[in-house]
Design a protein around this motif. Sequence first.
Motif, short mmCIF file in Angstrom:
data_model
loop_
_atom_site.label_atom_id
_atom_site.label_comp_id
_atom_site.label_asym_id
_atom_site.label_seq_id
_atom_site.Cartn_x
_atom_site.Cartn_y
_atom_site.Cartn_z
N PHE A 87 0.85 -1.20 0.00
CA PHE A 87 0.00 0.00 0.00
C PHE A 87 0.88 1.24 0.00
O PHE A 87 2.01 1.23 0.51
CB PHE A 87 -0.93 0.00 1.21
CG PHE A 87 -1.94 -1.11 1.18
CD1 PHE A 87 -3.20 -0.89 0.66
CD2 PHE A 87 -1.61 -2.37 1.62
CE1 PHE A 87 -4.12 -1.91 0.60
CE2 PHE A 87 -2.52 -3.42 1.56
CZ PHE A 87 -3.78 -3.18 1.05
N LEU A 88 0.33 2.32 -0.54
CA LEU A 88 1.01 3.61 -0.55
C LEU A 88 0.24 4.57 0.34
O LEU A 88 -1.00 4.53 0.39
CB LEU A 88 1.08 4.18 -1.97
CG LEU A 88 1.73 3.31 -3.05
CD1 LEU A 88 1.68 4.02 -4.39
CD2 LEU A 88 3.16 2.97 -2.68
N GLY A 89 0.97 5.42 1.03
CA GLY A 89 0.35 6.45 1.85
C GLY A 89 1.03 7.78 1.60
O GLY A 89 2.26 7.84 1.53
N LEU A 101 5.76 3.55 1.30
CA LEU A 101 5.33 2.26 0.78
C LEU A 101 5.31 1.31 1.96
O LEU A 101 6.32 1.18 2.68
CB LEU A 101 6.31 1.76 -0.28
CG LEU A 101 6.13 0.32 -0.79
CD1 LEU A 101 4.83 0.18 -1.57
CD2 LEU A 101 7.32 -0.10 -1.65
N THR A 102 4.17 0.65 2.21
CA THR A 102 4.06 -0.26 3.34
C THR A 102 3.60 -1.63 2.86
O THR A 102 3.08 -1.79 1.75
CB THR A 102 3.05 0.23 4.41
OG1 THR A 102 1.72 -0.07 3.99
CG2 THR A 102 3.20 1.71 4.67
N CYS A 106 1.23 -2.72 7.49
CA CYS A 106 1.53 -1.29 7.62
C CYS A 106 2.94 -1.02 8.12
O CYS A 106 3.19 -0.01 8.78
CB CYS A 106 0.49 -0.60 8.52
SG CYS A 106 0.11 1.10 7.99
N LEU A 149 -3.98 3.20 -2.51
CA LEU A 149 -3.28 4.44 -2.16
C LEU A 149 -4.14 5.22 -1.18
O LEU A 149 -5.33 5.43 -1.42
CB LEU A 149 -3.03 5.27 -3.43
CG LEU A 149 -2.66 6.75 -3.25
CD1 LEU A 149 -1.33 6.91 -2.55
CD2 LEU A 149 -2.64 7.46 -4.62
N ARG A 375 2.06 6.95 7.03
CA ARG A 375 1.69 5.58 7.36
C ARG A 375 0.21 5.51 7.75
O ARG A 375 -0.47 4.53 7.45
CB ARG A 375 2.57 5.09 8.51
CG ARG A 375 2.29 3.67 8.98
CD ARG A 375 3.33 3.28 10.02
NE ARG A 375 3.07 1.96 10.59
CZ ARG A 375 2.51 1.74 11.78
NH1 ARG A 375 2.15 2.78 12.53
NH2 ARG A 375 2.32 0.54 12.23
N ALA A 378 -1.69 5.22 4.65
CA ALA A 378 -1.64 3.84 4.16
C ALA A 378 -2.57 2.95 4.98
O ALA A 378 -3.23 2.06 4.44
CB ALA A 378 -0.20 3.32 4.23
#
Length: 395
Positions: A87-89, A101-102, A106, A149, A375, A378
């Motif tokens: 996932f992107l945050g 990027l997680t 997370c 995202l 984070r 994300a």
Amino acid sequence: MRSTPRAETFPAHTPAASQVFTTVLSHGPLTRLEAGRRSGLSPAAVTKAVRPLLTAGYLSEGAAEEARLTLGRPAGLVRVNGERALFLGVKVTGDELIAVLTDLCCRIRLARRAPLPDRAAGPVLAAIAGLVHELLAHAAESDGPVAGLGIAVSGDVDRAEGVVRYSPFLDWRDVPLAELAAQAAGLPVTVDNDVRALTVAEQWFGAGAGLAGFAVVTVGAGIGCGLVVHGHVVAGAHGVAGEIGHIVVDPAGPECRCGNRGCVEAIAGEAAVVARVREVTGRQVVDGAEAVALARDGVPGAREVYARAGEAIGRGIATVANLLGPERVIISGEGLAAYDLFADQIRQAFTATAFGSAARCEVLTRPLPFEEWARGAAAAAIQSFITQTPSSGRG
């Protein structure tokens, strides 16, 4: 920017499956029995819930290494496979973007920052696209797909519609950010208020894990508050629940940007503190760092400004405690750099204002860098993915 040919779909088709997965995500590894106890489900319901998640690789099951060395047949532990999805945050501030990027748990794998010289929606979207493109290139080296995202923005954000209704620090009104970002990124997009997103991260992965009720209070440019009641992050009917910054604590106090007088933010927000320190010292103070330095150096009047700010924050927190009775209040935000100057006043005002047993609420400080806010974005995307409720923006 590349787009994903197929959006990853989480194989939890029932609320029970989402509930079990969330329980294991926050508290695992767990036995099936413990997962059922924590989620309030029967063993049969847990077995039914985990089956598709195990098949799809989102969960794995096996005994802990130390258990294998003991006699007998140890109970298997169910754990989340963090590498199964990425996932992107992105956290948007008034002058900078912070992106991470997680994995599915997370855990931050990569973080990037970019300046934001123009706060208009178009340039901000272009800057977000640039950071997302860079992180997607790194994500391509992993086996797991990028499944979503999350974007965190201060102000009034309608998460369900993916629209930033009003962000004072960006001067945005009614920007359909989820839709625009989804078109640019080719991903499902979740847009949320930054404090609520941080609260999701604290609820699932941080100091709020396992608590039915807690609050996150952020101190900095503004004074924000995220609320968890009965295990749910509260957004309110109009998306403005938790506006602790606009609780009036001194009706004769300074005017607030909201139009009222004596709001917590009008006394304790960074701009208010800097302006007041400038006024009482006669110095040309330009930012919070200079104001803090003057207070620590004992310049007459400066420390009293922070004491007053601490009292306002303490009263605001007590109001939250009186209304909702949280188990814990977590104080965070960039304003904690000055915490030594107002910590005592926060505690004293909280204790004096909290009613009865509300004063027993634990007040905890957690200094968090802006990467943790990203984070949080994300985490909001992970939450949407698991519960199948992203904003209106789609890849």
